[in-house]
Design a protein around this motif. Structure first.
Motif, PDB file in Angstrom:
ATOM      1  N   PHE A 167       1.188  13.652   6.049  1.00  0.00           N
ATOM      2  CA  PHE A 167       0.506  12.632   5.402  1.00  0.00           C
ATOM      3  C   PHE A 167       1.545  11.412   5.033  1.00  0.00           C
ATOM      4  CE2 PHE A 167      -1.419  10.614   1.371  1.00  0.00           C
ATOM      5  CZ  PHE A 167      -2.252   9.771   2.135  1.00  0.00           C
TER       6      PHE A 167
ATOM      7  N   MET B  81       0.706  -1.187  -0.018  1.00  0.00           N
ATOM      8  CA  MET B  81      -0.036  -0.160  -0.142  1.00  0.00           C
ATOM      9  C   MET B  81       0.866   1.074  -0.041  1.00  0.00           C
ATOM     10  SD  MET B  81      -2.870   1.299   2.444  1.00  0.00           S
ATOM     11  CE  MET B  81      -1.911   1.312   4.009  1.00  0.00           C
ATOM     12  N   SER B  82       0.611   2.290  -0.734  1.00  0.00           N
ATOM     13  CA  SER B  82       1.318   3.409  -0.881  1.00  0.00           C
ATOM     14  C   SER B  82       0.422   4.663  -0.611  1.00  0.00           C
ATOM     15  CB  SER B  82       1.858   3.466  -2.279  1.00  0.00           C
ATOM     16  OG  SER B  82       2.752   2.551  -2.617  1.00  0.00           O
ATOM     17  N   GLY B  83       1.148   5.693  -0.560  1.00  0.00           N
ATOM     18  CA  GLY B  83       0.171   6.873  -0.358  1.00  0.00           C
ATOM     19  C   GLY B  83       0.382   7.927  -1.299  1.00  0.00           C
TER      20      GLY B  83
ATOM     21  N   ALA C 189      -7.988   4.636  -4.026  1.00  0.00           N
ATOM     22  CA  ALA C 189      -8.301   4.052  -3.048  1.00  0.00           C
ATOM     23  C   ALA C 189      -8.894   2.441  -2.938  1.00  0.00           C
ATOM     24  CB  ALA C 189      -9.384   5.120  -2.526  1.00  0.00           C
TER      25      ALA C 189
ATOM     26  N   ALA D  81      -4.614  11.202  -0.135  1.00  0.00           N
ATOM     27  CA  ALA D  81      -5.275  12.644   0.536  1.00  0.00           C
ATOM     28  C   ALA D  81      -5.023  13.864  -0.453  1.00  0.00           C
ATOM     29  CB  ALA D  81      -4.317  12.917   1.680  1.00  0.00           C
TER      30      ALA D  81
ATOM     31  N   PRO E 281       3.346  11.038   2.029  1.00  0.00           N
ATOM     32  CA  PRO E 281       3.168  10.276   0.726  1.00  0.00           C
ATOM     33  C   PRO E 281       4.241   9.606   0.118  1.00  0.00           C
ATOM     34  CG  PRO E 281       3.071  12.754   0.309  1.00  0.00           C
ATOM     35  CD  PRO E 281       3.418  12.471   1.850  1.00  0.00           C
TER      36      PRO E 281
ATOM     37  N   VAL F   3      -9.929  13.015   2.334  1.00  0.00           N
ATOM     38  CA  VAL F   3      -9.030  13.844   3.483  1.00  0.00           C
ATOM     39  C   VAL F   3      -8.356  14.904   2.822  1.00  0.00           C
ATOM     40  CG1 VAL F   3      -6.933  13.207   4.693  1.00  0.00           C
ATOM     41  CG2 VAL F   3      -8.767  11.528   4.592  1.00  0.00           C
TER      42      VAL F   3
ATOM     43  N   HIS G 167      -4.647   1.852  -1.533  1.00  0.00           N
ATOM     44  CA  HIS G 167      -3.872   3.066  -1.372  1.00  0.00           C
ATOM     45  C   HIS G 167      -4.409   4.079  -0.403  1.00  0.00           C
ATOM     46  CE1 HIS G 167      -1.126   1.008  -4.180  1.00  0.00           C
ATOM     47  NE2 HIS G 167      -1.705   1.110  -5.074  1.00  0.00           N
ATOM     48  N   ARG G 168      -3.596   4.719   0.206  1.00  0.00           N
ATOM     49  CA  ARG G 168      -4.024   5.885   0.838  1.00  0.00           C
ATOM     50  C   ARG G 168      -4.056   6.922   0.180  1.00  0.00           C
ATOM     51  NH1 ARG G 168      -0.411   8.019   4.314  1.00  0.00           N
ATOM     52  NH2 ARG G 168       1.379   6.882   3.192  1.00  0.00           N
TER      53      ARG G 168
END
Length: 394
Positions: free
Chosen positions: A99, A1-3, A26, A33, A101, A51, A30-31
Motif C-alpha cells: 500500500f 493526497m497521502s496514504g 477518504a 487501507a 502509506p 480496502v 486521501h488513500r
C-alpha cells in the motif's frame, strides 16, 4: 493526497472508532487501507468498499470467567495481545510494502503496527480507543508496569527495531485519544502530540429488523448491554437487570442485548425486549439510561447522546472507565459479580430520576461534541502526513 494504513485488532470496539476517521480521510481525497486479521469484520463495520490487507492472527482470547485484576491482565497479554503482534507483524510489513502509506495509524493494542512502522522509518500515530492507559492506571502498581515493559522489550526484539525504545502504545508523533479530559479526568496525559478528539461517531451499516414500534414513548427506554466480548460471563447479571426493570415497568422498558442467548425471549413481552444485537447508535437517541460493563465505546456513545449510565465493570480497562463515569457524576457503579436486582434497581432509579446525573451526562456530551471527533482526528493525521513529506514535495 497521502496514504493512511490503519492497523487494528479484529475487535469491534477497536475498529468502530476508526471507521469515521477513515471515512473523513477518504472524503478529503486521501488513500485509506486497513491491515487486520479479520477482513470481513472490517468490511462489515466500515462498509464493503473498505480496502483490507489481511494479516494472520489468533482468535480473540476466551478467558476463564473467574479471572479478575492482575491475573486477567496477564492472561490478556500473554494469551492474546503478544501472540497477536507476533502473528500480525509479517502481514503488516507486507501491507506497508503493497500500500505504501505515508502514515501508519496503529491501534494502541495492535503493537505490530507501531513496531513495524518504527522499524521501516515511517511516522505512526496511536489510535487510543480507551483512555485508561493515558491516566496512569498502572502507576500505583509498579510491578505490573515493569512486567509490561519487559514483555514489550522482548516483542520489539522479535518484530521491531532492537535499537528503538519507544513504547508501541504511545506514539511520539501523534496520539489520538477518543475521549476528552472532562471524562478522562485531571490525571489524563498531556502533550503537544496528544489530542483528545472525543468519540468518533459515524454512520454504520444500517441494521434491519429492529421493532421500533415496540418502544413506548410514555416510558423511559433502558438499554442493557455487555458489549461483544462478554457473552460467556453475563447470564446472571442480565437476569438481575431484567428483574430490576420488570419491577419498574410502569416507568421504564428494557432493551437487552443477549448475544449468548442466556435469557428467554418472548415476542409479546411489552416490558423487556431481548435480542442478540441492536442498532446501538439509533437506539441511544431514544434511551433514558444505559446499563453496561463500562466498555469505553459504549460509555462514550451513551454520553455523546447525553444518556447517564449504570456501570458494572468486569475486567481490563473497565474499572478505570467506570471510575471516570462516576467521577464525572454521569452514572452509578455497581458490582458486576455480586449485584442484586434490588441494588440495580436503586442505581437505575438514581440515573433515571436524579437530575444531577443527567446534567453531568449533558455536560460531557457538550465537551465531546466540541472536541471534534472524526473530523478533528483526520485534520491531525493530515498534518502528520504533510510534516513527514520532503519539503520539496509539499
Amino acid at each position: 493526497m497521502s496514504g493512511f494504513l490503519f492497523v487494528v485488532p479484529p475487535l469491534v470496539g477497536h475498529i468502530n472508532p476508526t471507521v469515521g476517521v477513515a471515512a473523513e480521510l477518504a472524503a478529503r481525497g486521501h488513500r485509506v487501507a486497513w491491515a487486520c486479521a479479520d477482513p470481513a469484520l472490517v468490511r462489515r463495520l466500515a462498509g464493503p468498499q473498505a480496502v483490507v490487507l489481511p494479516c494472520a492472527g489468533p482468535a480473540p482470547a476466551v478467558r476463564p470467567p473467574e479471572l479478575r485484576g492482575p491475573e486477567a491482565l496477564k492472561y490478556l497479554w500473554e494469551g492474546y495481545l503478544l501472540p497477536l503482534a507476533d502473528a500480525m507483524a509479517p502481514g503488516v510489513r507486507a501491507a506497508v510494502g503493497r500500500f505504501r502509506p505515508d502514515v501508519v495509524v496503529a491501534d494502541q493494542q495492535a503493537f505490530a503496527g507501531a513496531l513495524v512502522a518504527e522499524r521501516l522509518g515511517l511516522p505512526w500515530a496511536t489510535s487510543a480507543t480507551t483512555s485508561a492507559e493515558l491516566t496512569g492506571a498502572y502507576h500505583g502498581t509498579p510491578r505490573i508496569a515493569d512486567w509490561i515493559r519487559e514483555r514489550l522489550r522482548a516483542l520489539r526484539a522479535r518484530v521491531g527495531d532492537p535499537a528503538g525504545d519507544t513504547d508501541p502504545r504511545f506514539s511520539p508523533h501523534l496520539l489520538l485519544a477518543f475521549s476528552t479530559p472532562e471524562l478522562a479526568g485531571p490525571s489524563a496525559a498531556r502533550g503537544d502530540h496528544i489530542h483528545y478528539v472525543g468519540p468518533s461517531i459515524a454512520d454504520r451499516p444500517a441494521a434491519t429488523g429492529f421493532p421500533w414500534e415496540w418502544l413506548d414513548p410514555g416510558r423511559a427506554t433502558v438499554l442493557v448491554t455487555l458489549g461483544t466480548a462478554n457473552a460467556d460471563v453475563g447470564g446472571r447479571f442480565l437476569a438481575e437487570c431484567v428483574s430490576a426493570l420488570r419491577e419498574r415497568a410502569d416507568v421504564a422498558q428494557a432493551v437487552v442485548t443477549d448475544p449468548g442467548g442466556t435469557l428467554r425471549r418472548s415476542g409479546d413481552d411489552k416490558d423487556v425486549l431481548v435480542l442478540p444485537s441492536v442498532p446501538q447508535l439509533p437506539l441511544l437517541q431514544r434511551a433514558g439510561a444505559v446499563v453496561c460493563h463500562a466498555g469505553h465505546n459504549t460509555v462514550c456513545e451513551a454520553l455523546w447522546h447525553g444518556v447517564p449510565l449504570v456501570v458494572a465493570p468486569i475486567r481490563d480497562d473497565q474499572p478505570v472507565v467506570a471510575a471516570q463515569v462516576t467521577g464525572a457524576g454521569a452514572g452509578v457503579r455497581v458490582r458486576f459479580g455480586r449485584v442484586t436486582a434490588a441494588r440495580l434497581g436503586a442505581a437505575l432509579d438514581a440515573v433515571l430520576h436524579e437530575p444531577a446525573h443527567r446534567a453531568a451526562a449533558a455536560r460531557l456530551s457538550a465537551a465531546f461534541r466540541a472536541a471534534g471527533g472524526a473530523p478533528a482526528a483526520a485534520v491531525h493525521l493530515g498534518r502528520l502526513a504533510a510534516d513527514a513529506r520532503p519539503e520539496e514535495s509539499r
